[in-house]
Design an enzyme around this catalytic site. Structure first.
Site, PDB file in Angstrom:
ATOM      1  N   THR A  13       0.821  -1.219   0.000  1.00  0.00           N
ATOM      2  CA  THR A  13       0.000   0.000   0.000  1.00  0.00           C
ATOM      3  C   THR A  13       0.852   1.265   0.000  1.00  0.00           C
ATOM      4  O   THR A  13       0.308   2.372   0.072  1.00  0.00           O
ATOM      5  CB  THR A  13      -0.925   0.038   1.244  1.00  0.00           C
ATOM      6  OG1 THR A  13      -0.101  -0.104   2.414  1.00  0.00           O
ATOM      7  CG2 THR A  13      -1.961  -1.076   1.220  1.00  0.00           C
ATOM      8  N   GLU A  40      -5.187  -0.756   7.946  1.00  0.00           N
ATOM      9  CA  GLU A  40      -6.439  -1.072   7.258  1.00  0.00           C
ATOM     10  C   GLU A  40      -6.874   0.064   6.316  1.00  0.00           C
ATOM     11  O   GLU A  40      -7.323  -0.177   5.196  1.00  0.00           O
ATOM     12  CB  GLU A  40      -7.486  -1.284   8.369  1.00  0.00           C
ATOM     13  CG  GLU A  40      -8.870  -1.567   7.915  1.00  0.00           C
ATOM     14  CD  GLU A  40      -9.846  -1.491   9.094  1.00  0.00           C
ATOM     15  OE1 GLU A  40      -9.507  -0.922  10.158  1.00  0.00           O
ATOM     16  OE2 GLU A  40     -10.945  -2.004   8.945  1.00  0.00           O
ATOM     17  N   LYS A  89      11.389   3.891   6.896  1.00  0.00           N
ATOM     18  CA  LYS A  89      12.372   4.455   5.968  1.00  0.00           C
ATOM     19  C   LYS A  89      12.761   5.910   6.268  1.00  0.00           C
ATOM     20  O   LYS A  89      13.485   6.525   5.495  1.00  0.00           O
ATOM     21  CB  LYS A  89      11.846   4.352   4.538  1.00  0.00           C
ATOM     22  CG  LYS A  89      10.591   5.154   4.302  1.00  0.00           C
ATOM     23  CD  LYS A  89      10.298   5.381   2.825  1.00  0.00           C
ATOM     24  CE  LYS A  89       9.333   6.505   2.663  1.00  0.00           C
ATOM     25  NZ  LYS A  89       8.899   6.803   1.337  1.00  0.00           N
ATOM     26  N   LYS A 131      21.269   4.410   1.139  1.00  0.00           N
ATOM     27  CA  LYS A 131      21.685   4.691   2.528  1.00  0.00           C
ATOM     28  C   LYS A 131      22.273   3.452   3.212  1.00  0.00           C
ATOM     29  O   LYS A 131      22.874   3.541   4.283  1.00  0.00           O
ATOM     30  CB  LYS A 131      20.512   5.253   3.319  1.00  0.00           C
ATOM     31  CG  LYS A 131      20.102   6.633   2.792  1.00  0.00           C
ATOM     32  CD  LYS A 131      19.042   7.287   3.599  1.00  0.00           C
ATOM     33  CE  LYS A 131      18.818   8.735   3.158  1.00  0.00           C
ATOM     34  NZ  LYS A 131      18.534   8.915   1.724  1.00  0.00           N
TER      35      LYS A 131
HETATM   36  N1  LIG Z   1      11.078   6.305  -1.242  1.00  0.00           N
HETATM   37  C1  LIG Z   1      12.359   6.348  -1.496  1.00  0.00           C
HETATM   38  O1  LIG Z   1      12.917   7.397  -1.832  1.00  0.00           O
HETATM   39  C2  LIG Z   1      13.161   5.078  -1.428  1.00  0.00           C
HETATM   40  C3  LIG Z   1      14.489   5.084  -1.912  1.00  0.00           C
HETATM   41  C4  LIG Z   1      15.230   3.907  -1.856  1.00  0.00           C
HETATM   42  C5  LIG Z   1      14.651   2.766  -1.318  1.00  0.00           C
HETATM   43  N2  LIG Z   1      13.370   2.803  -0.824  1.00  0.00           N
HETATM   44  C6  LIG Z   1      12.823   1.578  -0.235  1.00  0.00           C
HETATM   45  O2  LIG Z   1      11.677   1.229  -0.995  1.00  0.00           O
HETATM   46  C7  LIG Z   1      10.738   0.561  -0.166  1.00  0.00           C
HETATM   47  C8  LIG Z   1       9.352   1.165  -0.347  1.00  0.00           C
HETATM   48  O3  LIG Z   1       9.397   2.538  -0.056  1.00  0.00           O
HETATM   49  P1  LIG Z   1       8.122   3.472  -0.233  1.00  0.00           P
HETATM   50  O4  LIG Z   1       8.627   4.790  -0.649  1.00  0.00           O
HETATM   51  O5  LIG Z   1       7.094   2.784  -1.035  1.00  0.00           O
HETATM   52  O6  LIG Z   1       7.650   3.578   1.304  1.00  0.00           O
HETATM   53  P2  LIG Z   1       6.207   3.930   1.857  1.00  0.00           P
HETATM   54  O7  LIG Z   1       5.407   4.677   0.877  1.00  0.00           O
HETATM   55  O8  LIG Z   1       6.449   4.520   3.219  1.00  0.00           O
HETATM   56  O9  LIG Z   1       5.535   2.494   2.041  1.00  0.00           O
HETATM   57  C9  LIG Z   1       5.941   1.590   3.026  1.00  0.00           C
HETATM   58  C10 LIG Z   1       4.965   0.440   3.027  1.00  0.00           C
HETATM   59  O10 LIG Z   1       5.385  -0.520   4.003  1.00  0.00           O
HETATM   60  C11 LIG Z   1       4.285  -0.846   4.861  1.00  0.00           C
HETATM   61  N3  LIG Z   1       4.828  -1.251   6.156  1.00  0.00           N
HETATM   62  C12 LIG Z   1       5.563  -0.515   7.016  1.00  0.00           C
HETATM   63  N4  LIG Z   1       5.851  -1.240   8.092  1.00  0.00           N
HETATM   64  C13 LIG Z   1       5.308  -2.461   7.909  1.00  0.00           C
HETATM   65  C14 LIG Z   1       5.260  -3.653   8.673  1.00  0.00           C
HETATM   66  N5  LIG Z   1       5.827  -3.720   9.871  1.00  0.00           N
HETATM   67  N6  LIG Z   1       4.620  -4.723   8.157  1.00  0.00           N
HETATM   68  C15 LIG Z   1       4.014  -4.669   6.960  1.00  0.00           C
HETATM   69  N7  LIG Z   1       4.025  -3.573   6.172  1.00  0.00           N
HETATM   70  C16 LIG Z   1       4.664  -2.474   6.658  1.00  0.00           C
HETATM   71  C17 LIG Z   1       3.458   0.440   4.884  1.00  0.00           C
HETATM   72  O11 LIG Z   1       2.098   0.229   5.233  1.00  0.00           O
HETATM   73  P3  LIG Z   1       1.614   0.168   6.771  1.00  0.00           P
HETATM   74  O12 LIG Z   1       2.324   1.280   7.477  1.00  0.00           O
HETATM   75  O13 LIG Z   1       0.154   0.322   6.699  1.00  0.00           O
HETATM   76  O14 LIG Z   1       2.015  -1.187   7.262  1.00  0.00           O
HETATM   77  C18 LIG Z   1       3.544   0.832   3.412  1.00  0.00           C
HETATM   78  O15 LIG Z   1       2.635   0.057   2.658  1.00  0.00           O
HETATM   79  C19 LIG Z   1      11.286   0.637   1.253  1.00  0.00           C
HETATM   80  O16 LIG Z   1      11.891  -0.595   1.550  1.00  0.00           O
HETATM   81  C20 LIG Z   1      12.333   1.719   1.192  1.00  0.00           C
HETATM   82  O17 LIG Z   1      13.357   1.482   2.122  1.00  0.00           O
HETATM   83  C21 LIG Z   1      12.618   3.935  -0.885  1.00  0.00           C
END
Ligand SMILES: NC(=O)c1ccc[n+]([C@@H]2O[C@H](COP(=O)([O-])OP(=O)(O)OC[C@H]3O[C@@H](n4cnc5c(N)ncnc54)[C@H](OP(=O)(O)O)[C@@H]3O)[C@@H](O)[C@H]2O)c1
Length: 349
Positions: A13, A40, A89, A131
């Site tokens: 999500t 949810e 993150k 990072k």
């Molecule tokens: N955004 C960036 O610039 C960037 C850059 C490099 C790498 N990344 C990596 O890419 C990935 C996705 O990033 P994003 O930008 O899509 O982050 P995001 O928008 O914050 O999404 C994080 C997702 O993880 C879920 N989540 C968090 N804790 C959880 C848990 N304990 N169990 C199950 N689900 C959990 C969140 O939903 P709930 O909170 O509802 O559980 C959400 O669906 C991460 O691994 C991040 O480290 C991101």
């Protein structure tokens, strides 16, 4: 490979998860696509606004926490491929709440590995971050541990078991909590806070990130770290691209931040192969399989003094190019497009 299969996205999500799910449905016709995360309300919003069950009956909205091994085991029944995007993150939040970040990013990775092996999942691609390369903050350190766990998991699963790899990239343009939406919100104040005039970062669009992750399923043999070749930007140019009319206030680098990010540190150069559009850091040991000799032969070994960081990159986005990318991928929610950059376009170094 992914066509007609059962796929699960942890963090489905989130910014990445939603885009990835849509992309998978558009091109792979999965038999079942499980969106796994805790909140949810995020599931409800996604089901209402992104992938309504009436149009996408193959999508399952599965509430669960990667900290909960039993829930993961249930979610992974019959799953062929996993994309692991769930994470804490935010650097500052992780510094203040290290135990929580460790539980999700490291404990969650370990739970997922065990559940994947038990469910006989074919392949998993985990999302890492720049990072995690020579980390200076807790978030990066947890992602480095998670990368190591996934690489070592190939030994645990054995010759015919689940193959695990990771993808490492930099800041996703417009993702939740990133600098562009932050500057867009601040724009009406007339002053943008910038950490340092020298600071640089790697940038990638969400579409490019998704594309790269999906390609990694075909390229992987297990244990690799896939790094796309992506452009760098200076933070000050992002501010100029978002709001050229604003003044800049330099507020200083924050705890846990680096001046420049790195994707391949020099110490990993000996294990790194260069391809046209990406690098592969090979696992230091590969006792689960020999790897694909054709793929490895197509890569050029990097020199021992090679490193790939946001300040030594050969590819840069100018202010004009940045504005174009922002307009396409992260338009100002206030609808303001009335500015022109008043800065010289910087050529690639
Ligand atoms: N955004 C960036 O610039 C960037 C850059 C490099 C790498 N990344 C990596 O890419 C990935 C996705 O990033 P994003 O930008 O899509 O982050 P995001 O928008 O914050 O999404 C994080 C997702 O993880 C879920 N989540 C968090 N804790 C959880 C848990 N304990 N169990 C199950 N689900 C959990 C969140 O939903 P709930 O909170 O509802 O559980 C959400 O669906 C991460 O691994 C991040 O480290 C991101």
């Amino acid at each position: 490979m992914l066509d007609g299969s059962n796929i699960l996205i942890t963090g489905g999500t989130g910014s990445f998860g939603k885009k990835c799910a849509k992309s998978l449905l558009d091109r792979c016709q999965p038999n079942r696509l499980v969106i796994f995360s805790r909140d949810e309300q995020k599931h409800v919003d996604m089901a209402r606004n992104v992938l309504p069950p009436a149009d996408y009956p193959q999508v399952r909205y599965f509430v669960g926490d990667v900290r909960d091994p039993q829930r993961l085991t249930t979610a992974l029944r019959g799953i062929d491929y996993v994309i692991h995007a769930a994470a804490m993150k935010h650097v500052d939040i992780a510094e203040y709440n290290p135990q929580e970040c460790i539980r999700t990013n490291i404990g969650g990775a370990e739970n997922l590995i065990n559940a994947c092996i038990e469910a006989n999942v074919k392949k998993l691609v985990a999302l890492s971050t720049d990072k995690a390369a020579a980390p200076v903050n807790l978030y990066g350190a947890t992602k480095l541990c998670s990368d190591k766990l996934f690489a070592a998991a190939n030994s645990l699963s054995g010759q015919h078991g689940t193959r695990f790899c990771a993808v490492r990239y930099g800041n996703v343009i417009g993702s939740n909590g990133s600098v562009i939406p932050f500057f867009q919100k601040k724009r009406h104040e007339g002053v943008l806070p910038v950490t340092s005039e020298q600071m640089t970062r790697f940038v990638i669009t969400l579409e490019q990130g998704v594309e790269f992750v999906l390609k990694s399923f075909e390229r992987m043999n297990g244990g690799e770290l896939f790094v796309p070749k992506i452009p760098s930007v200076s933070i000050i140019d992002i501010a100029r691209a978002v709001a050229p009319e604003c003044k800049i206030k330099v507020i200083g680098i924050r705890p846990g931040e680096k001046m420049h990010e790195c994707m391949v540190p020099q110490d990993e150069a000996r294990q790194t192969l260069e391809f046209d559009d990406h690098y592969v850091v090979q696992p230091s040991a590969r006792n689960w399989c020999k790897g694909d000799p054709d793929y490895v032969a197509a890569g050029k070994p990097c020199q021992p003094d090679f490193h790939y960081s946001s300040d030594n990159n050969s590819e840069w986005l100018s202010v004009d190019q940045l504005r174009d990318v922002i307009d396409r991928h992260c338009p100002d929610p206030s609808g303001r497009t009335d500015t022109k950059p008043a800065f010289k376009v910087r050529r690639a170094a």
